[in-house]
Design a protein around this motif. Structure first.
Motif, mmCIF file in Angstrom:
data_model
loop_
_atom_site.group_PDB
_atom_site.id
_atom_site.type_symbol
_atom_site.label_atom_id
_atom_site.label_comp_id
_atom_site.label_asym_id
_atom_site.label_seq_id
_atom_site.Cartn_x
_atom_site.Cartn_y
_atom_site.Cartn_z
ATOM 1 N N SER A 1 0.763 -1.176 0.146
ATOM 2 C CA SER A 1 -0.047 -0.013 -0.065
ATOM 3 C C SER A 1 0.857 1.318 0.067
ATOM 4 C CB SER A 1 -1.049 0.069 0.942
ATOM 5 O OG SER A 1 -0.276 0.023 2.457
ATOM 6 N N LYS B 1 1.400 3.535 -3.362
ATOM 7 C CA LYS B 1 0.413 4.442 -3.779
ATOM 8 C C LYS B 1 0.305 5.592 -2.847
ATOM 9 C CE LYS B 1 -2.720 3.107 -6.518
ATOM 10 N NZ LYS B 1 -3.946 2.774 -6.971
ATOM 11 N N SER B 2 0.228 6.676 -3.129
ATOM 12 C CA SER B 2 0.080 7.921 -2.161
ATOM 13 C C SER B 2 -1.366 8.008 -1.658
ATOM 14 C CB SER B 2 0.686 9.263 -2.741
ATOM 15 O OG SER B 2 -0.399 9.601 -3.884
ATOM 16 N N LYS B 3 -2.414 7.572 -2.551
ATOM 17 C CA LYS B 3 -3.747 7.545 -1.884
ATOM 18 C C LYS B 3 -3.891 6.199 -1.864
ATOM 19 C CE LYS B 3 -6.962 8.660 -5.238
ATOM 20 N NZ LYS B 3 -7.778 9.317 -6.310
ATOM 21 N N ALA B 4 -4.920 5.906 -1.180
ATOM 22 C CA ALA B 4 -5.558 4.770 -0.616
ATOM 23 C C ALA B 4 -6.202 3.946 -1.723
ATOM 24 C CB ALA B 4 -6.459 4.615 0.525
ATOM 25 N N ASP B 5 -5.903 2.652 -2.194
ATOM 26 C CA ASP B 5 -6.547 2.059 -3.405
ATOM 27 C C ASP B 5 -8.050 2.211 -2.746
ATOM 28 O OD1 ASP B 5 -5.751 0.193 -5.679
ATOM 29 O OD2 ASP B 5 -7.586 -0.411 -4.502
#
Length: 138
Positions: free
Chosen positions: A21, A24-28
């Motif tokens: 996780s 990615k800087s933003k939550a999937d």
């Protein structure tokens, strides 16, 4: 009931802060849906929490299939064959892991072990999906 909830929150924190996780800087969206599910009333029981993890695993499995197909489409014939071989080996590993999780020892460990196994299954598919994504992105 509180120890189960505390354990669930601990597992969710582990999943959401895993190396996969962090890519990615933003939550999937799959992770966000899992987190919301684990905070909801359905996760107050072991069966409900396991259902949350199973839904996330299914989401990551679908994403892995999509990422595999997308990567495969960009490869030359030889590389595609190698990828197919590595995917088959990964699938064999997952099948072996599931056999181990279904072995009698797990029943002796209580419900917390079932939650751990469910969370591990999410991570298996999530990590593979992200690996395939990264191969294509590079």
């Amino acid at each position: 009931m509180r120890p189960i909830l505390a354990g669930l929150l601990f597992l969710a924190a582990g999943i959401l802060s895993s190396p996969a996780s962090a890519q990615k800087s933003k939550a999937d969206p799959i992770d966000a849906k899992l987190a919301a599910c684990l905070k909801g009333p359905e996760a107050s029981s072991t069966a409900g929490a396991i259902a949350c993890f199973q839904a996330a695993r299914e989401g990551w499995e679908q994403e892995m299939i999509r990422a595999y197909a997308a990567l495969s489409a960009t490869l030359d014939t030889r590389s595609r064959g190698i990828l197919r071989g590595t995917q088959k080996q990964w699938e064999a590993y997952v099948a072996a892991e599931r056999r181990f999780q279904a072995a009698p020892w797990i029943r002796d460990r209580g419900t917390a072990m079932s939650l751990t196994a469910a969370a591990q299954n999410v991570d298996l598919f999530k990590n593979r999906a992200i690996t395939l994504r990264r191969y294509q992105a590079e």
